[in-house]
Enzyme design. Sequence first.
Site, PDB file in Angstrom:
ATOM      1  CB  THR A   1      59.075 -26.986   1.918  1.00 27.72           C
ATOM      2  OG1 THR A   1      58.147 -26.031   2.440  1.00 27.72           O
ATOM      3  CG2 THR A   1      58.770 -27.207   0.448  1.00 27.72           C
ATOM      4  CG  ASN A   2      54.434 -28.034   4.496  1.00 25.89           C
ATOM      5  OD1 ASN A   2      53.704 -27.121   4.125  1.00 25.89           O
ATOM      6  ND2 ASN A   2      55.149 -27.969   5.617  1.00 25.89           N
TER       7      ASN A   2
END
Length: 211
Positions: free
Chosen positions: A21-22
């Site tokens: 993810t980020n």
Amino acid sequence: MRFLITAGPTREPLDPVRYLTNRSSGKMGYALAEAAQAAGHEVVLISGPVHLPAPDGVAMVRVEAAREMFEAVQSRIASAEVAIFSAAVADYRPVVRAEQKIKKDAATLILELERTEDILGSARLAFGFKGYLVGFAAETEKLIEHAQDKLARKGCDLVIANDVSQPGIGFDSAENAVTLCLPGGRTQALPQQSKTALARELITFITRHVP
Ligand code: CTP
């Protein structure tokens, strides 16, 4: 007017307990959804996993992976007049999602990744969207150059560019400062302010520019 807004990160699963993810918090997209709703518009908010309450009066669609966000946009964009893509969609996902938790047997592990669907890049041709199209460009260098290039390549009416190398703005911050990139190489800078205030300014700008 009817708005479709994407927000937050996506999660690309690696195995039953892990994902890629980020750092997107979803704050900018949720602030835009709130501002559009407060200005009297109908809003569909397609959101990746975030720790934010659903804005009042907004139709929420919750998704996890890029593929689900792509499908959610594809099935709803036809009824929108304005589409704002503020989600930080993962550009790559693991080719294989392991059925069982990956065990730490080996000293090194190489992940093979493949491109995810480009949702913004699908809006015009693949989805046939004819409305006002807004993309975001989070860049660490050559901000305006990259944003203008994105505007042209993806058929956007507006790209909202922010320099994510600056501390205190952008990803996971309460504040943001952006430059609006418009067709014909025109730009307009909006100074650093809370994402709530910025969202109101952006919705006013967008509604004035929708033909
Ligand atoms: N976006 C999207 N789907 C993706 C990736 C990004 O809809 N799979 C949207 C984001 O919501 C944002 C914009 O595209 O509005 C960001 O573009 P980005 O992918 O960062 O730009 P590109 O120029 O295509 O690629 P690069 O990563 O090389 O900058």
